[in-house]
Each structure stands twice: as C-alpha cells, then as structure tokens.
Design a protein around this motif. Structure first.
Motif, PDB file in Angstrom:
ATOM      1  N   ARG A  11       0.840  -1.194   0.000  1.00  0.00           N
ATOM      2  CA  ARG A  11       0.000   0.000   0.000  1.00  0.00           C
ATOM      3  C   ARG A  11       0.873   1.240   0.000  1.00  0.00           C
ATOM      4  NH1 ARG A  11      -4.327  -1.764   4.593  1.00  0.00           N
ATOM      5  NH2 ARG A  11      -5.045  -3.614   3.524  1.00  0.00           N
ATOM      6  N   LYS A  12       0.547   2.134  -0.877  1.00  0.00           N
ATOM      7  CA  LYS A  12       1.298   3.382  -0.942  1.00  0.00           C
ATOM      8  C   LYS A  12       0.439   4.490  -0.359  1.00  0.00           C
ATOM      9  CE  LYS A  12       4.019   2.212  -4.972  1.00  0.00           C
ATOM     10  NZ  LYS A  12       4.387   2.591  -6.323  1.00  0.00           N
ATOM     11  N   LYS A  13       1.063   5.286   0.506  1.00  0.00           N
ATOM     12  CA  LYS A  13       0.347   6.415   1.088  1.00  0.00           C
ATOM     13  C   LYS A  13       0.394   7.590   0.122  1.00  0.00           C
ATOM     14  CE  LYS A  13       1.107   5.319   5.909  1.00  0.00           C
ATOM     15  NZ  LYS A  13       1.594   5.818   7.202  1.00  0.00           N
ATOM     16  N   LYS A  14      -0.699   8.339   0.093  1.00  0.00           N
ATOM     17  CA  LYS A  14      -0.737   9.517  -0.749  1.00  0.00           C
ATOM     18  C   LYS A  14       0.071  10.637  -0.093  1.00  0.00           C
ATOM     19  CE  LYS A  14      -5.233   8.600  -2.754  1.00  0.00           C
ATOM     20  NZ  LYS A  14      -6.588   9.112  -2.960  1.00  0.00           N
ATOM     21  N   VAL A  15       0.710  11.426  -0.926  1.00  0.00           N
ATOM     22  CA  VAL A  15       1.481  12.560  -0.438  1.00  0.00           C
ATOM     23  C   VAL A  15       0.512  13.656  -0.032  1.00  0.00           C
ATOM     24  CG1 VAL A  15       3.210  14.297  -1.031  1.00  0.00           C
ATOM     25  CG2 VAL A  15       3.404  11.964  -1.928  1.00  0.00           C
ATOM     26  N   TYR A  16       0.745  14.228   1.150  1.00  0.00           N
ATOM     27  CA  TYR A  16      -0.159  15.268   1.668  1.00  0.00           C
ATOM     28  C   TYR A  16      -0.009  16.547   0.855  1.00  0.00           C
ATOM     29  CZ  TYR A  16      -2.110  18.848   4.679  1.00  0.00           C
ATOM     30  OH  TYR A  16      -2.842  19.906   5.169  1.00  0.00           O
ATOM     31  N   THR A  17      -1.124  17.078   0.434  1.00  0.00           N
ATOM     32  CA  THR A  17      -1.136  18.383  -0.219  1.00  0.00           C
ATOM     33  C   THR A  17      -2.058  19.288   0.577  1.00  0.00           C
ATOM     34  OG1 THR A  17      -2.904  17.649  -1.683  1.00  0.00           O
ATOM     35  CG2 THR A  17      -0.668  17.496  -2.534  1.00  0.00           C
ATOM     36  N   PRO A  18      -1.552  20.432   1.004  1.00  0.00           N
ATOM     37  CA  PRO A  18      -2.387  21.331   1.811  1.00  0.00           C
ATOM     38  C   PRO A  18      -3.506  21.918   0.956  1.00  0.00           C
ATOM     39  CG  PRO A  18      -0.299  22.365   1.311  1.00  0.00           C
ATOM     40  CD  PRO A  18      -0.225  20.962   0.806  1.00  0.00           C
ATOM     41  N   PRO A  19      -4.615  22.298   1.602  1.00  0.00           N
ATOM     42  CA  PRO A  19      -5.707  22.893   0.847  1.00  0.00           C
ATOM     43  C   PRO A  19      -5.281  24.218   0.213  1.00  0.00           C
ATOM     44  CG  PRO A  19      -6.192  22.858   3.204  1.00  0.00           C
ATOM     45  CD  PRO A  19      -4.915  22.135   3.000  1.00  0.00           C
ATOM     46  N   THR A  20      -5.861  24.509  -0.921  1.00  0.00           N
ATOM     47  CA  THR A  20      -5.446  25.701  -1.655  1.00  0.00           C
ATOM     48  C   THR A  20      -6.110  26.972  -1.148  1.00  0.00           C
ATOM     49  OG1 THR A  20      -7.177  25.297  -3.278  1.00  0.00           O
ATOM     50  CG2 THR A  20      -4.987  24.402  -3.750  1.00  0.00           C
ATOM     51  N   ASP A  21      -7.200  26.860  -0.382  1.00  0.00           N
ATOM     52  CA  ASP A  21      -7.901  28.060   0.066  1.00  0.00           C
ATOM     53  C   ASP A  21      -7.233  28.722   1.268  1.00  0.00           C
ATOM     54  OD1 ASP A  21      -8.514  25.974   1.715  1.00  0.00           O
ATOM     55  OD2 ASP A  21     -10.569  26.612   2.086  1.00  0.00           O
ATOM     56  N   ILE A  22      -6.271  28.066   1.896  1.00  0.00           N
ATOM     57  CA  ILE A  22      -5.547  28.640   3.035  1.00  0.00           C
ATOM     58  C   ILE A  22      -4.158  29.037   2.566  1.00  0.00           C
ATOM     59  CG2 ILE A  22      -4.635  28.208   5.327  1.00  0.00           C
ATOM     60  CD1 ILE A  22      -6.846  26.151   5.688  1.00  0.00           C
ATOM     61  N   ARG A  23      -3.832  30.297   2.766  1.00  0.00           N
ATOM     62  CA  ARG A  23      -2.525  30.793   2.353  1.00  0.00           C
ATOM     63  C   ARG A  23      -1.777  31.332   3.565  1.00  0.00           C
ATOM     64  NH1 ARG A  23      -4.381  34.815  -1.937  1.00  0.00           N
ATOM     65  NH2 ARG A  23      -6.462  34.016  -1.682  1.00  0.00           N
ATOM     66  N   PRO A  24      -0.872  30.558   4.186  1.00  0.00           N
ATOM     67  CA  PRO A  24      -0.156  31.057   5.360  1.00  0.00           C
ATOM     68  C   PRO A  24       0.777  32.221   5.038  1.00  0.00           C
ATOM     69  CG  PRO A  24       0.686  28.910   4.726  1.00  0.00           C
ATOM     70  CD  PRO A  24      -0.509  29.200   3.861  1.00  0.00           C
TER      71      PRO A  24
END
Length: 87
Positions: A7-20
């Motif tokens: 099983r391969k884990k998906k790479v985390y991608t932060p949501p695009t609506d939040i801009r730190p």
C-alpha cells in the motif's frame, strides 16, 4: 502463497484556500515602546517588592500593607501580558 499488495500512502497536499504566506505578511512588527515598557514594568515590580521587604513593610506605602505585594507582582504580570503581544 501469493504476495500481498504494497500500500502506498498519498502525499499530503495542503488545501489551496488557506494561504499562510498571506497571513504572515499581514502581521506588523511590534512598536519600539513595547519591549522597553515591559522591561521597565519588570524592574519597577522587582524594585517595589525589594523596597517593601527591606524596609520591613514600611515603604513604599505603609497603609496598603500586603497590597504592596499585589502591586509588585501586578507590575510583573502586566509585563508578561505586554510581552505576549511582542512579535
């Protein structure tokens, strides 16, 4: 016996609506008086307590009795409140 699938884990991608980066740019630096005020309140609080104890509770204000402790510690707590706003 068959081999199980890996099983391969998906790479985390932060949501695009939040801009730190936008939030960090909107924060202003602290005013220059803030650290000086905080340090002076700490010094005043410590000096108030030292004078109170060394004068055997006669100074700074004899009529306040143990409220002198509240004034000294209150100055130091107020400086912590000011330093909490320092950026």
């Amino acid at each position: 016996m068959p081999k199980s699938q890996v099983r391969k884990k998906k790479v985390y991608t932060p949501p695009t609506d939040i801009r730190p980066a936008a939030n960090a740019a909107s924060k202003k630096p602290s005013p220059i008086w803030l650290p000086f005020t905080a340090v002076s309140l700490i010094v005043i609080g410590i000096a108030w307590l030292v004078v109170y104890y060394l004068s055997e509770q006669q100074y700074p204000v004899e009529a306040w009795r143990y409220w002198n402790l509240a004034v000294g510690f209150g100055c130091m707590v107020a400086s912590l409140g000011i330093l909490a706003r320092w950026r």
